[in-house]
Design an enzyme around this catalytic site. Structure first.
Site, PDB file in Angstrom:
ATOM      1  N   LYS A 644     -32.257  66.716  38.799  1.00 57.58           N
ATOM      2  CA  LYS A 644     -32.521  66.828  40.243  1.00 57.58           C
ATOM      3  C   LYS A 644     -31.855  65.725  41.053  1.00 57.58           C
ATOM      4  O   LYS A 644     -32.415  65.213  42.030  1.00 57.58           O
ATOM      5  CB  LYS A 644     -34.029  66.870  40.525  1.00 57.58           C
ATOM      6  CG  LYS A 644     -34.777  67.971  39.781  1.00 57.58           C
ATOM      7  CD  LYS A 644     -34.126  69.332  39.950  1.00 57.58           C
ATOM      8  CE  LYS A 644     -34.171  69.828  41.375  1.00 57.58           C
ATOM      9  NZ  LYS A 644     -33.500  71.150  41.561  1.00 57.58           N
ATOM     10  N   THR A 648     -25.768  69.494  38.619  1.00 56.77           N
ATOM     11  CA  THR A 648     -25.181  70.840  38.584  1.00 56.77           C
ATOM     12  C   THR A 648     -24.035  70.969  39.570  1.00 56.77           C
ATOM     13  O   THR A 648     -23.011  71.601  39.278  1.00 56.77           O
ATOM     14  CB  THR A 648     -26.266  71.898  38.863  1.00 56.77           C
ATOM     15  OG1 THR A 648     -27.322  71.769  37.919  1.00 56.77           O
ATOM     16  CG2 THR A 648     -25.677  73.303  38.758  1.00 56.77           C
ATOM     17  N   LYS A 862     -30.604  76.549  43.775  1.00 53.80           N
ATOM     18  CA  LYS A 862     -30.038  75.317  44.308  1.00 53.80           C
ATOM     19  C   LYS A 862     -30.005  75.380  45.838  1.00 53.80           C
ATOM     20  O   LYS A 862     -29.674  76.409  46.426  1.00 53.80           O
ATOM     21  CB  LYS A 862     -28.627  75.107  43.772  1.00 53.80           C
ATOM     22  CG  LYS A 862     -28.544  75.105  42.243  1.00 53.80           C
ATOM     23  CD  LYS A 862     -29.386  74.010  41.622  1.00 53.80           C
ATOM     24  CE  LYS A 862     -29.325  74.044  40.122  1.00 53.80           C
ATOM     25  NZ  LYS A 862     -30.172  72.981  39.510  1.00 53.80           N
ATOM     26  N   GLY A 863     -30.359  74.280  46.458  1.00 54.27           N
ATOM     27  CA  GLY A 863     -30.357  74.221  47.913  1.00 54.27           C
ATOM     28  C   GLY A 863     -31.594  74.832  48.535  1.00 54.27           C
ATOM     29  O   GLY A 863     -31.617  75.115  49.734  1.00 54.27           O
TER      30      GLY A 863
END
Length: 913
Positions: A644, A648, A862-863
């Site tokens: 986190k 990625t 993601k996001g």
């Protein structure tokens, strides 16, 4: 022919059935003969000339033959001989001492006292420099015996000696005692006070010096020294309470190594000799030896309440190594005592494999059985352990084939284990079926000949496939033989032998194997490298002797050729066992390989997990590694996390680079292999390398990203073992923000605990909370202790191999980050990311540009937008991470990072006091 120097005054010879000591006396021979001859040989007196002639005849015909016969039987290590003589080619064990099968002198084998609870079983060693010879010898001996220690350079301040009112060290060792005597007052008083309060003893060595001292007083002590002396004939004080491992009662005859010995003369009752010796040619009136000189002295502490042992020479003399270990045991009140039990097994790897003319014959088999019976009297349960490769049975000349038959006639006299049918190295097999078929051929041979095949033990030719592990071998072993134990000399490396260890892989226990100085080509004593003297040196206090002393469990590798020809294996092992009985209180016994393995891992449970090294870093390992494998495919850098923080996104950006490639995806963990920190590690190196297929046409930079590596306790050590030159990339953001992001991540993935507890409830959960809640709390909080985890990585890797990325800059300006990363990786030419990354207004971060128009962003997870963190949780986390963030600032400055991340400055500024 060998040259020896004999001191005639000391040689004791059997003369006419009686012991006669040759002494230098004028006219002794003539007078003795004149008194003896008339009454025994002639009725009339004879002239002096005739007596002289008769004396010469007696010397030539009787004394000289007896003299040379005795020399051929006598242990040449113990006398000085200057004459040449011929020794029989095949050596026979010649270790003799009064202690073999004789009464043992009473000794206190238990040094334990109540004081042992006041300090830890660890040694503090003060050395002159980190490279000094004696200091290295001390450290190597402690490593070999697995005694914990710490090295400090003398002259600096004394390190912290206590922790929570308990001593951190059980014994203090000074490589040069003079460094102790010349300590400044503050440090000397501090160290002496520690020794008195915690009953800690000191071992010191008198170092050689160019200046010869005569009657010089040791500073502040009632004892005097004389330096730079040549000595001989060392013996021990049998009454000393220090002796435990070492057995007194014998003398090491002959010159002692070195000409720089120190002797002691005490002037106080606190001192007691531990070892004595004599000066070279030190004889008094009428050839009698003078009073022996003290070469090691024990200080009982009566003078200043500190016990010490002071050595007049270093560890070049093999007996001093035993006495050093005994001194550690005594001064630590038994905390640092080595067990006196030793397990002992001798493997003969290939009893049927050998060139014609070098194989064993019937008389060799008979000698093996006779020697085995003698060894069994000294080593309960002993049997030679015979490995067989059935294809080579009856491949010698007629006499050697009879030797094979006699071996099989005595099957029950030996232990047996499987080798390979054709003696081929397993790593050369790329096909499991073929490997299994060859093993079955050997198994069928065993069934046909009545050889037991259920020992659960096997050894691979040349240790091939054991380490580095060839997975096909482990699979085949299990299927055909149900192997549970093997052994190798290659883990982690052949040399240095003191670092050989064991491990368990695929439920097969791998034991460290020892070498004894005998190989397939060492079959004749006159062809032995260095000659018989070199072999005897190893036996009598040298490498082989010390190997058994230092290791509680010993498996030795030998070969069939060592039991034929000059039978060097029989000579070597019977001799070393006898020498051990002469000089130690070690109790040897033998057992099956399975029982030895169980005992080993009970002693060393920390060794069960293997550490996979890089086969390409060891030429020996490369030779026993599959030809279709290549280290070139291993990753050049790792993205280690933590989770986190943007790993990625970084993975995606790296994958755009035309010169960079990642591993193949995992069916379970997708782009992450998670090899170094999970159960995948136990699947072995082959499993890991399958994610990096060899492409001879590609020169791309391989990398791996697993975000869980960052905070794994064992990961840095494992990574360094396999990839010592790899570069490490980590991303850091505010640890409070990272913790909250992780909670929201697993909550979105349906985690039961996260969906039933608020974030604040999770991070404030106590140690009495349910286990799943505590586990989630730890996964939220622990990775954010950045300095703690980075220190672990920096224990194994230099700062030059570590690149720290500010996660906030990666998010706001990834092009700048990627440019800096390429410089760190030294990738040329650099790839221009400007036209390949574009900010996505919807996702609120940069995404990959496709075809110059459309963008490809990360997955749906993601996001994701989360509700803001509660203020109370933020304040709690800022307070929680305050000490960790402070330590992180210091660490970053120490490793040369010029700009402290803005988020770190903000966290420290906003943190409640």
């Amino acid at each position: 022919m060998t040259n020896f120097k004999m001191n005639i005054d000391k040689l004791r010879l059997p003369l006419l059935g009686k012991e006669a000591t040759i002494k230098r006396k004028k006219n002794c021979m003539t007078q003795c003969l004149r008194n003896w001859i008339p009454t025994r040989l002639f009725p009339h007196r004879i002239s002096n000339l005739k007596i002289l002639i008769l004396a010469v005849l007696i010397v030539v015909l009787i004394i000289i033959p007896i003299y040379y016969y005795r020399l051929s039987q006598f242990d040449l290590k113990y006398i000085n001989i200057n004459y040449s003589f011929h020794r029989s080619t095949r050596p026979t064990p010649n270790i003799r001492c009064s202690m073999i099968n004789g009464p043992r002198l009473p000794q206190n084998h238990d040094h334990k006292t109540e004081a042992r609870l006041r300090s830890d079983p660890k040694v503090l060693v003060f050395v002159e420099t980190m490279y000094s010879k004696l200091g290295k010898d001390i450290a190597e001996l402690l490593v070999h015996t697995r005694i914990k220690y710490k090295i400090e350079v003398a002259g600096k301040s004394v390190p912290v000696l206590t922790s929570l009112d308990k001593g951190k060290y059980g014994v203090i060792v000074f490589e040069n005692l003079n460094k102790y005597l010349q300590m400044d007052k503050w440090n000397r008083e501090l160290l002496d006070k520690y020794c008195r309060e915690y009953f800690v003893g000191i071992i010191g060595f008198i170092n050689p010096s160019e200046e010869t001292l005569v009657g010089a007083e040791l500073k502040g002590f009632p004892i005097f020294i004389h330096t730079n002396i040549q000595l001989k004939d060392a013996a021990l004080n049998a009454a000393s309470q220090i002796l435990r491992l070492t057995r007194p009662g014998e003398t090491v005859w002959g010159p002692l190594p070195g000409d720089d010995w120190t002797i002691f003369q005490a002037n106080h009752s606190t001192y007691e000799p531990l070892e004595w010796a004599h000066k070279i040619d030190d004889y008094g009136h009428e050839g009698l030896m003078k009073t022996p000189l003290t070469t090691i002295v024990q200080d009982h502490g009566l003078f200043d309440n500190i016990q010490r042992v002071i050595f007049g020479s270093g560890l070049k003399f093999w007996l001093h190594r035993l006495l050093f270990l005994d001194s550690l045991s005594y001064l630590s009140h038994g905390q640092l005592s080595l067990s006196l039990e030793r397990k002992f097994l001798i493997d003969i790897d290939d009893i049927f494999v050998g060139d014609k003319g070098t194989r064993i014959k019937p008389e060799d088999v008979s000698a093996m059985l006779s020697t085995q019976r003698r060894i069994q009297n000294m080593v309960p349960g002993f049997k030679f352990n015979l490995g067989f490769s059935g294809k080579y049975y009856q491949h010698g000349n007629p006499d050697e084939d009879k030797g094979d038959d006699l071996i099989l006639e005595n099957i029950d006299e030996f232990r047996w284990f499987s080798h390979m049918w054709n003696h081929q190295q397993p790593h050369l097999y790329d096909n499991l079926t073929q490997l299994i078929d060859d093993m079955n051929l050997n198994k069928n041979f065993a069934k046909e000949k009545g050889i037991p095949f259920d020992s659960g033990y096997s050894v691979s030719p040349h240790h091939s496939g054991v380490y580095p592990a060839h997975e096909l071998l482990y699979t085949a072993w299990k299927r055909v033989w149900n192997i549970r134990v093997t052994s190798t000399e290659e883990y982690p490396h052949l040399r240095p032998a003191r670092l050989r260890r064991g491990f368990i892989h695929r439920n097969i226990m791998v034991l460290p194997r020892q070498t004894c100085g005998l190989f397939t080509h060492t079959i004749y004593i006159d062809k032995y490298p260095g000659g018989r003297d070199k072999l005897d040196e190893s036996i009598q206090g040298g490498e082989l002797f010390q190997t058994i002393v230092y290791n509680p469990i010993n498996i030795f590798m030998t070969h069939m050729s060592n039991y034929g020809n000059d039978r060097l294996a029989l000579y070597t092992f019977e001799s070393v066992i006898k020498f051990l009985q002469c000089w130690t209180n070690i109790k040897l016994s033998s057992d099956t390989p399975l029982q030895l393995a169980e005992s080993y891992f009970k002693l060393y449970p920390e060794e069960t997990d293997p550490i996979w090294g890089n086969p390409c870093d060891d030429p020996k390992h490369q030779k026993i590694w599959s030809k279709n494998k290549s280290c070139d495919s291993l990753p050049k850098f790792l993205v280690i996390g933590p989770q986190k923080t943007g790993t990625t996104a970084l993975y995606t950006f790296l994958s755009i680079h035309p010169s960079i490639a990642s591993n193949l995806p995992s069916t379970e963990t997708f782009e992450e292999i998670q090899f170094f920190n999970a159960n995948n590690y136990y699947k072995g190196l082959d499993w890991y390398m399958n994610f990096f297929p060899v492409d001879v046409n590609s020169s791309r930079y391989m990398f791996e990203k697993s975000a869980t590596y960052f905070d794994g306790d064992l990961v840095p050590k494992r990574v360094h073992a396999l990839l010592p030159h790899t570069k490490l990339v980590t991303i850091l953001i505010s640890p409070a923000k990272r913790a909250y992001s992780w909670y929201q991540h697993i909550k979105a993935h349906g985690d039961t605990i996260a969906n039933n507890y608020s974030f604040h409830q999770v991070i404030t959960a106590g140690d009495t909370a349910p286990k799943p809640l505590r586990e989630l709390r730890n996964r939220c909080l622990n990775p954010g202790k950045y300095s703690q985890h980075l220190e672990r990585w920096l224990t194994y890797f230099p700062p030059q191999q570590l690149h720290i990325i500010d996660g906030e800059i990666l998010k706001s300006n990834p092009i700048e980050v990627m440019d800096e990363l390429q410089k760190f990786l030294k990738i040329t030419p650099q790839f221009n990311y400007t036209g390949h990354l574009r900010y996505d207004e919807k996702k609120k971060f940069y995404c990959q540009v496709l075809n110059g128009e459309r963008t490809k962003c990360l997955g749906k997870s993601k996001g994701r937008h989360y509700p803001p963190m509660e203020e109370k949780s933020l304040k709690l986390l800022q307070r929680y991470y305050l000490s960790h963030n402070t330590a992180l600032v210091k660490l970053l400055k120490r490793i040369g990072m010029r700009n402290v991340p803005q988020w770190l400055q903000d966290d420290l500024t906003d943190s409640p006091t």
